[in-house]
Write a protein that holds these residues in place. Structure first.
Motif, mmCIF file in Angstrom:
data_model
loop_
_atom_site.group_PDB
_atom_site.id
_atom_site.type_symbol
_atom_site.label_atom_id
_atom_site.label_comp_id
_atom_site.label_asym_id
_atom_site.label_seq_id
_atom_site.Cartn_x
_atom_site.Cartn_y
_atom_site.Cartn_z
ATOM 1 N N LYS A 1 0.820 -1.212 0.000
ATOM 2 C CA LYS A 1 0.000 0.000 0.000
ATOM 3 C C LYS A 1 0.855 1.263 0.000
ATOM 4 O O LYS A 1 0.513 2.264 -0.638
ATOM 5 C CB LYS A 1 -0.925 -0.007 1.220
ATOM 6 C CG LYS A 1 -1.891 1.175 1.273
ATOM 7 C CD LYS A 1 -2.830 1.061 2.462
ATOM 8 C CE LYS A 1 -3.791 2.238 2.505
ATOM 9 N NZ LYS A 1 -4.717 2.153 3.657
ATOM 10 N N ALA A 2 1.976 1.223 0.708
ATOM 11 C CA ALA A 2 2.808 2.419 0.844
ATOM 12 C C ALA A 2 3.569 2.756 -0.430
ATOM 13 O O ALA A 2 3.977 3.893 -0.629
ATOM 14 C CB ALA A 2 3.794 2.235 2.000
ATOM 15 N N THR A 3 3.761 1.771 -1.321
ATOM 16 C CA THR A 3 4.617 1.993 -2.491
ATOM 17 C C THR A 3 3.957 1.683 -3.828
ATOM 18 O O THR A 3 4.582 1.873 -4.867
ATOM 19 C CB THR A 3 5.896 1.135 -2.373
ATOM 20 O OG1 THR A 3 5.528 -0.249 -2.245
ATOM 21 C CG2 THR A 3 6.724 1.544 -1.174
ATOM 22 N N ARG A 4 2.710 1.244 -3.816
ATOM 23 C CA ARG A 4 2.111 0.819 -5.081
ATOM 24 C C ARG A 4 1.868 1.976 -6.047
ATOM 25 O O ARG A 4 1.658 1.744 -7.246
ATOM 26 C CB ARG A 4 0.817 0.052 -4.821
ATOM 27 C CG ARG A 4 -0.287 0.840 -4.154
ATOM 28 C CD ARG A 4 -1.412 -0.095 -3.730
ATOM 29 N NE ARG A 4 -2.505 0.595 -3.066
ATOM 30 C CZ ARG A 4 -3.423 -0.015 -2.331
ATOM 31 N NH1 ARG A 4 -3.361 -1.324 -2.166
ATOM 32 N NH2 ARG A 4 -4.389 0.665 -1.757
ATOM 33 N N SER A 5 1.909 3.213 -5.555
ATOM 34 C CA SER A 5 1.748 4.366 -6.449
ATOM 35 C C SER A 5 3.091 4.873 -6.983
ATOM 36 O O SER A 5 3.130 5.811 -7.778
ATOM 37 C CB SER A 5 1.036 5.509 -5.715
ATOM 38 O OG SER A 5 1.813 5.961 -4.620
ATOM 39 N N HIS A 6 4.208 4.245 -6.560
ATOM 40 C CA HIS A 6 5.526 4.677 -7.027
ATOM 41 C C HIS A 6 5.694 4.404 -8.526
ATOM 42 O O HIS A 6 5.065 3.493 -9.086
ATOM 43 C CB HIS A 6 6.627 3.951 -6.250
ATOM 44 C CG HIS A 6 6.794 4.454 -4.854
ATOM 45 N ND1 HIS A 6 7.860 4.107 -4.049
ATOM 46 C CD2 HIS A 6 6.023 5.288 -4.101
ATOM 47 C CE1 HIS A 6 7.733 4.688 -2.871
ATOM 48 N NE2 HIS A 6 6.627 5.409 -2.880
ATOM 49 N N VAL A 7 6.545 5.175 -9.161
ATOM 50 C CA VAL A 7 6.820 5.024 -10.591
ATOM 51 C C VAL A 7 7.934 4.002 -10.781
ATOM 52 O O VAL A 7 9.060 4.203 -10.312
ATOM 53 C CB VAL A 7 7.219 6.368 -11.221
ATOM 54 C CG1 VAL A 7 7.548 6.190 -12.700
ATOM 55 C CG2 VAL A 7 6.109 7.397 -11.038
ATOM 56 N N LEU A 8 7.625 2.904 -11.458
ATOM 57 C CA LEU A 8 8.604 1.843 -11.703
ATOM 58 C C LEU A 8 8.967 1.794 -13.182
ATOM 59 O O LEU A 8 8.097 1.819 -14.056
ATOM 60 C CB LEU A 8 8.042 0.487 -11.270
ATOM 61 C CG LEU A 8 7.816 0.274 -9.771
ATOM 62 C CD1 LEU A 8 7.195 -1.092 -9.522
ATOM 63 C CD2 LEU A 8 9.103 0.415 -8.993
ATOM 64 N N LEU A 9 10.277 1.696 -13.447
ATOM 65 C CA LEU A 9 10.772 1.545 -14.810
ATOM 66 C C LEU A 9 11.319 0.138 -15.002
ATOM 67 O O LEU A 9 11.771 -0.511 -14.060
ATOM 68 C CB LEU A 9 11.868 2.572 -15.101
ATOM 69 C CG LEU A 9 11.501 4.051 -14.921
ATOM 70 C CD1 LEU A 9 12.650 4.930 -15.387
ATOM 71 C CD2 LEU A 9 10.230 4.401 -15.678
ATOM 72 N N ASP A 10 11.280 -0.323 -16.239
ATOM 73 C CA ASP A 10 11.781 -1.654 -16.581
ATOM 74 C C ASP A 10 13.312 -1.623 -16.618
ATOM 75 O O ASP A 10 13.904 -0.880 -17.392
ATOM 76 C CB ASP A 10 11.213 -2.059 -17.944
ATOM 77 C CG ASP A 10 11.541 -3.501 -18.307
ATOM 78 O OD1 ASP A 10 12.370 -4.122 -17.616
ATOM 79 O OD2 ASP A 10 10.956 -4.002 -19.291
ATOM 80 N N ALA A 11 13.948 -2.425 -15.781
ATOM 81 C CA ALA A 11 15.419 -2.476 -15.733
ATOM 82 C C ALA A 11 15.954 -3.807 -16.244
ATOM 83 O O ALA A 11 17.150 -4.081 -16.121
ATOM 84 C CB ALA A 11 15.910 -2.236 -14.296
ATOM 85 N N SER A 12 15.086 -4.634 -16.834
ATOM 86 C CA SER A 12 15.496 -5.989 -17.216
ATOM 87 C C SER A 12 15.798 -6.148 -18.704
ATOM 88 O O SER A 12 16.345 -7.156 -19.121
ATOM 89 C CB SER A 12 14.390 -6.979 -16.827
ATOM 90 O OG SER A 12 13.205 -6.726 -17.584
ATOM 91 N N HIS A 13 15.432 -5.144 -19.509
ATOM 92 C CA HIS A 13 15.594 -5.293 -20.961
ATOM 93 C C HIS A 13 16.989 -4.885 -21.418
ATOM 94 O O HIS A 13 17.812 -4.399 -20.621
ATOM 95 C CB HIS A 13 14.527 -4.469 -21.688
ATOM 96 C CG HIS A 13 14.680 -2.993 -21.491
ATOM 97 N ND1 HIS A 13 15.523 -2.213 -22.238
ATOM 98 C CD2 HIS A 13 14.092 -2.143 -20.595
ATOM 99 C CE1 HIS A 13 15.455 -0.967 -21.840
ATOM 100 N NE2 HIS A 13 14.590 -0.888 -20.844
ATOM 101 N N LEU A 14 17.268 -5.070 -22.724
ATOM 102 C CA LEU A 14 18.590 -4.778 -23.282
ATOM 103 C C LEU A 14 18.553 -3.635 -24.296
ATOM 104 O O LEU A 14 19.558 -3.317 -24.904
ATOM 105 C CB LEU A 14 19.153 -6.035 -23.959
ATOM 106 C CG LEU A 14 19.211 -7.299 -23.101
ATOM 107 C CD1 LEU A 14 19.695 -8.478 -23.936
ATOM 108 C CD2 LEU A 14 20.122 -7.096 -21.908
ATOM 109 N N ASP A 15 17.392 -3.042 -24.478
ATOM 110 C CA ASP A 15 17.200 -2.007 -25.494
ATOM 111 C C ASP A 15 17.987 -0.748 -25.131
ATOM 112 O O ASP A 15 17.919 -0.257 -23.996
ATOM 113 C CB ASP A 15 15.708 -1.684 -25.615
ATOM 114 C CG ASP A 15 15.388 -0.837 -26.832
ATOM 115 O OD1 ASP A 15 16.323 -0.437 -27.548
ATOM 116 O OD2 ASP A 15 14.188 -0.584 -27.063
#
Length: 416
Positions: free
Chosen positions: A40-54
């Motif tokens: 609940k405390a972090t679900r509104s945080h902005v997450l970026l994809d760090a797993s790709h190779l692009d």
């Protein structure tokens, strides 16, 4: 080429990272990412994809701004610096000797699986469960325009130094009695000394990663070394920083705060996390268990501390829950105030100065009840502040801005 494999900032396991949280400035493995999205405390945080190779910046898919102060849209995520960069800053980043070998990928929004169930994370879910706080102790900011202090911009300097092999990653700042400044640099494993005119003087190679730093009386500086389970005391004399004492501790030490010849130190992770109170010789005086989770998650990266030894309370910046908590030495929660992406915190004479990264502010808070007053904002050149330091005798406040700038402010006590 494989996806980047590095230590997750949540569980500290060497796993392939899946996400980068813009709010927390942390890299997370798949398991920690899933928890972060459902908590609940972090679900509104902005997450970026760090797993790709692009690495094609034309594929960027986020509206987050560059981590530097240019105000442009970010197109690249540097996994080594944990920093977002626009097109122009990316080009500079690739040319710098210290960063040209860094692993940078296109900045892309992370696709969220809204059907995932938190209970599916098994033991991890139990291990990081958050105990709810009494509602009457939690309140939103009550902002008052005129507070007890105001600030005026004075100077600015770069925290980089000759001989740096990496881009500076600040883990603490102190202002000495003569106005000189020390910056703890995590990436370059050094303590950097700057003159009162803000000119670089020297760097002390400490050979390990500093995780927290606090100034004590007579220009002694105390640094936590998590990997070695050590707290080191340094003495600044003339233009040298020498090791005064090294103390072994039971659990890894992280954040540290100082007040009246005593220290509050964050130790350990998860259920083993504690905050310990020490005297000036690092003799243990008190242990505050953190397993109730009233005042933060113990990861080594998501808590900052300030101490009021006279009243036997600590102030905990809780980055995950975006709150500041006041906690007594028995672990009792006195008050909690919501603050947008809080970072650095300092205490002096019943007033707290707190850095709010997403709000681009340095706020001041009444330490007794948590009442919030404005102090510094974007009009005062505050942009994504993190670590801060205050010298009450000089009335100087130092603020880290985006990792490689330190800005200095004159603090003025306002008339009542």
């Amino acid at each position: 080429m494989e996806a980047a494999s590095t230590a997750c900032d949540g569980c500290e396991k060497d796993e392939k990272v899946e996400s980068f949280c813009v709010n927390c400035e942390q890299l997370y493995c798949p398991e920690c990412t899933a928890y972060h999205m459902k908590c609940k405390a972090t679900r509104s945080h902005v997450l970026l994809d760090a797993s790709h190779l692009d690495t094609d910046i034309t594929h960027a898919s986020t509206d987050v701004q560059c981590g530097n102060e240019c105000g442009e849209q970010a197109v690249v995520l540097c996994l080594d610096c944990k920093q977002l960069l626009c097109d122009n800053c990316t080009q500079k980043h690739a040319r710098l000797k210290a960063t040209k070998e860094h692993y940078a990928i296109t900045a892309k929004q992370l696709a969220r699986d809204e059907t995932a169930s938190l209970t599916s994370f098994g033991a991890y879910s139990e291990r990081t469960s958050i105990v709810s706080r009494p509602k009457e102790l939690v309140h939103a900011q009550v902002q008052v325009e005129k507070g007890p202090h105001s600030g005026m911009f004075a100077h600015e300097f770069m925290s980089s130094a000759p001989g740096d092999k990496e881009v500076t990653r600040v883990r603490g700042i102190v202002i000495l009695s003569d106005g000189r400044i020390i910056v703890a640099d995590y990436k370059n494993r050094s303590l950097k000394l700057y003159s009162s005119e803000l000119k670089f003087e020297m760097a002390k190679d400490i050979k390990e990663d500093p995780r927290g730093m606090a100034a004590s009386a007579n220009d002694f500086v105390v640094v936590t070394i998590a990997d070695k389970k050590e707290i080191k005391i340094y003495k600044v004399e003339h233009n040298k920083i020498r090791t005064h004492k090294t103390i072994k501790v039971k659990e890894k030490p992280y954040s540290i705060g100082y007040n009246k010849d005593h220290f509050a130190v964050e130790h350990g992770e998860g259920e083993d996390g504690t905050i310990r109170i020490y005297d000036q010789n690092i003799r243990e005086m008190c242990v505050i268990p953190g397993n109730t989770r009233h005042f933060g998650q113990f990861t080594g990266n998501t808590i900052r501390l300030a101490l009021d030894y006279t009243k036997q309370v600590i102030f905990v910046v809780d980055i995950v829950k975006e709150s500041v908590h006041c906690v007594d030495f028995k672990g009792g929660l006195i008050w909690t105030v919501k603050v947008g992406s809080p970072r650095g915190i300092v205490f002096h004479n019943n007033i707290l100065f707190v850095a709010s990264s997403t709000e681009n502010k340095i706020i001041q808070m009444n330490a007794v009840d948590g009442l919030v007053y404005s102090m510094l904002d974007e009009d005062n050149r505050i942009k994504r502040p993190r670590y801060i330091a205050y010298n009450p005798d000089l009335r100087k406040l130092a603020v880290e801005i985006d990792g490689n700038h330190i800005k200095l402010y004159n603090i003025i006590k306002c008339d009542k």
